[in-house]
Design a protein around this motif. Structure first.
Motif, short mmCIF file in Angstrom:
data_model
loop_
_atom_site.label_atom_id
_atom_site.label_comp_id
_atom_site.label_asym_id
_atom_site.label_seq_id
_atom_site.Cartn_x
_atom_site.Cartn_y
_atom_site.Cartn_z
N ALA A 6 65.66 -32.81 1.29
CA ALA A 6 64.61 -33.39 2.15
C ALA A 6 63.43 -32.44 2.29
O ALA A 6 62.26 -32.84 2.15
CB ALA A 6 65.20 -33.74 3.51
N ILE A 7 63.71 -31.17 2.55
CA ILE A 7 62.63 -30.20 2.73
C ILE A 7 61.84 -30.04 1.44
O ILE A 7 60.61 -29.87 1.46
CB ILE A 7 63.19 -28.85 3.21
N VAL A 19 54.76 -32.92 0.01
CA VAL A 19 53.79 -33.61 0.87
C VAL A 19 52.77 -32.62 1.40
O VAL A 19 51.56 -32.89 1.45
CB VAL A 19 54.52 -34.31 2.04
N ASP A 20 53.24 -31.44 1.81
CA ASP A 20 52.33 -30.42 2.33
C ASP A 20 51.35 -29.97 1.25
O ASP A 20 50.17 -29.73 1.54
CB ASP A 20 53.13 -29.24 2.86
N GLU A 21 51.83 -29.84 0.01
CA GLU A 21 50.93 -29.46 -1.08
C GLU A 21 49.85 -30.52 -1.28
O GLU A 21 48.69 -30.21 -1.54
CB GLU A 21 51.74 -29.26 -2.37
N ALA A 47 58.04 -39.57 1.06
CA ALA A 47 58.90 -38.39 0.95
C ALA A 47 60.33 -38.72 1.34
O ALA A 47 61.29 -38.26 0.70
CB ALA A 47 58.35 -37.27 1.84
N ILE A 48 60.50 -39.51 2.39
CA ILE A 48 61.84 -39.89 2.82
C ILE A 48 62.52 -40.75 1.75
O ILE A 48 63.70 -40.58 1.44
CB ILE A 48 61.78 -40.62 4.17
N THR A 49 61.78 -41.69 1.17
CA THR A 49 62.35 -42.53 0.12
C THR A 49 62.77 -41.71 -1.08
O THR A 49 63.87 -41.89 -1.63
CB THR A 49 61.33 -43.60 -0.30
N ALA A 80 57.36 -39.03 11.44
CA ALA A 80 58.42 -39.73 10.71
C ALA A 80 59.75 -39.22 11.25
O ALA A 80 59.92 -38.00 11.45
CB ALA A 80 58.31 -39.48 9.21
N HIS A 81 60.70 -40.14 11.46
CA HIS A 81 61.95 -39.74 12.11
C HIS A 81 63.10 -40.62 11.66
O HIS A 81 62.96 -41.85 11.59
CB HIS A 81 61.81 -39.82 13.63
#
Length: 519
Positions: free
Chosen positions: A48-49, A55-57, A79-81, A117-118
């Motif tokens: 996940a990380i 995403v951060d990039e 990202a979660i998918t 997102a959670h």
């Protein structure tokens, strides 16, 4: 606006390895709490990380500031998918990983507001003017009981089913996260944490710690709270202050608990390691450096857990993984091609028709195989005769043909369960996988055993006096009872306290919301 942030992750005094992972940067704050024990929860959180780091990039490359609002939510959902798909692929490659999963709570910052997102039971908070509020809603069974008014927050903290999650990132289809935009302003303080903190202390104590002026002091007090609560789980905390553009960002890193040199883990007395990371500002940047110059922090399992590559899929596996919508699109493309194809001679037309029918049959067969393969991954807990059982498949039927079969029949009798759980089992309790179903069964068994123990401690309903006993005064009444006569309603001995539905104020039921429903 900009974020000044600090982060911490540790194994905790009880666990032997850290299955939590975390990430913090000037744009993104994430906590992922892995689960699955030997089934590699640390790998799930690291996956996940890894996806959120990408995403951060993407956010860091958004120099034109076009990534805002709904676009941020779409980026987090993607990202979660992708993380969920990666977990599914890893499990497909290595069945030993079956049962691993992770929660995710993330804030993405565009300079004006947050995208949230959670999924799962990690928590995100926002403090403004000293008042703390949760911005996430736990995807857990006890939270559903709280929402239905069946138990209180205080009872949920000690409920025997408090660890049962209804939604988690585990490679299964039902992974829709909660997505929301959150307005913020300078002076706000943000917290994301695993349940190694939020599950062991209350929001009031967290609020007091969050009111400490310095981030490092607030972090240290939150860590102390988690330890004071028993420290029975991994502890991961990400804190951030929302600052105005004219404020100086603080250097990022961990609190006082991180006494190791920069970038090195802390070794505990028992030989285990806490993956604590101190990350200073970028090279050459001082305390006056812009927030963008601060290095991201990677925490926990994500710093040391390697993510295996996924092997190439065969055609059959890819076909089984396709959705009905994809199959429909392919079928429509074939129809479109046939509609505008040149007309063939009669003989070849019949051959083409035969091939078309064959292709349709093959597509239907693939669709049936894909549907059957998916159904085979579903589990639920229901009733088999008089006992609780685990079923594989779906609790439905098609044209009278059931879509499930009994996988395991337990020794737990439905009649021994509390009333609420009897109703839930009768309605079928969905599970994400077989280990999840077995966890549900184990919790149901514990509830049944409590009811059985309660029933065994109840006194006889109609005690009979000894026939040869002489008449005497009934204690506390001054009246006599004739030999062989039944005691009157006013002289019935008081039953012992058995944890019934109306305990005295000084009696606390060991299982709030469960033993009161036995009967």
């Amino acid at each position: 606006m900009k974020l000044s942030f600090i982060a911490h992750s540790e194994t905790g005094p009880v666990r032997k390895n850290n299955q939590d992972s975390g990430y913090a940067s000037p744009r993104l704050l994430v906590v992922a709490d892995g689960m699955g024990g030997a089934a590699a929860g640390d790998l799930a959180s690291a996956v996940a990380i890894d996806q959120f780091r990408r995403v951060d990039e993407r956010a860091a490359a958004d120099r034109d500031h076009t990534l805002r609002g709904e676009d941020m939510l779409a980026l987090l959902a993607g990202a979660i998918t992708r993380a969920n798909d990666k977990i599914a692929d890893l499990v497909a490659d290595d069945p030993e990983l079956e049962g691993m999963g992770t929660t995710v709570s993330a804030y993405l910052f565009d300079g004006d507001r947050l995208a949230l997102a959670h999924i799962g039971d990690s928590r995100a908070y926002l403090m403004r003017d000293g008042e703390l509020r949760r911005t996430t809603h736990d995807h857990s069974w006890v939270q559903s009981l709280i929402d239905e008014g069946k138990i209180t927050e205080e009872e949920a903290a000690t409920h025997p089913h408090r660890n049962l999650l209804l939604k988690v990132l585990n490679g299964q289809a039902a992974t829709e996260p909660d997505l929301e935009l959150v307005d913020i302003e300078p002076g706000d303080r943000l917290l994301i944490c695993s349940d190694g903190l939020s599950g062991l202390t209350d929001d009031e104590s967290i609020t007091r710690a969050m009111r400490r002026p310095e981030l490092t002091d607030a972090l240290d007090e939150l860590i102390d709270l988690a330890h004071a609560g028993g420290g029975i789980d991994n502890i991961t905390i990400v804190l951030a202050d929302v600052q105005g553009d004219d404020e100086r960002p603080a250097a990022t890193g961990t609190g006082e608990a991180a006494v190791a040199p920069l970038g090195e883990p802390v070794t505990n007395d028992d030989g285990t390691e806490d993956t604590l990371v101190r990350t200073p500002p970028a090279a050459g940047a001082g305390s006056d450096a812009p927030a963008e110059a601060l290095e991201p922090i990677v925490l926990g399992a994500a710093t040391e857990r390697a993510i295996p590559a996924v092997r190439h899929r065969t055609a059959a596996e890819r076909a089984a993984a396709e959705s009905d919508e994809q199959l429909l699109v392919e079928s429509e493309r074939d129809d479109e091609h046939e509609r505008y194809a040149p007309t063939s001679p009669p003989r070849r037309r019949w051959l083409r028709i035969a091939l078309g029918v064959l292709a349709a049959v093959v597509l239907l067969g693939i669709g049936a195989l894909a549907g059957n393969a998916w159904i085979g991954t579903q589990y639920y807990v229901g009733v088999a005769g008089e006992n609780v059982a685990i079923y594989r498949g779906l609790p439905d039927d098609v044209a009278g043909v059931p879509l499930s079969q009994v996988s395991e029949v337990t020794e737990t009798r439905v009649s021994d369960l509390p009333r609420y759980f009897r109703d839930r089992v009768a309605e079928n309790i969905r599970a994400s996988d077989l280990p999840g179903a077995r966890n549900t069964v184990a919790e149901l068994r514990a509830a049944a055993e409590l009811c059985i123990a309660q029933r065994n401690t109840e006194p006889p309903l109609d005690p009979q006096p000894t026939p040869t006993a002489p008449p005497g005064p009934t204690p506390g009444t001054g009246e006599s009872v004739a030999p062989g006569a039944s005691p009157s309603a006013g002289t019935t001995p008081a039953p012992r306290d058995t944890g019934s539905a109306n305990p005295s104020p000084t009696t606390t039921s060991p299982t709030p919301g469960v033993t009161q429903e036995c009967g």
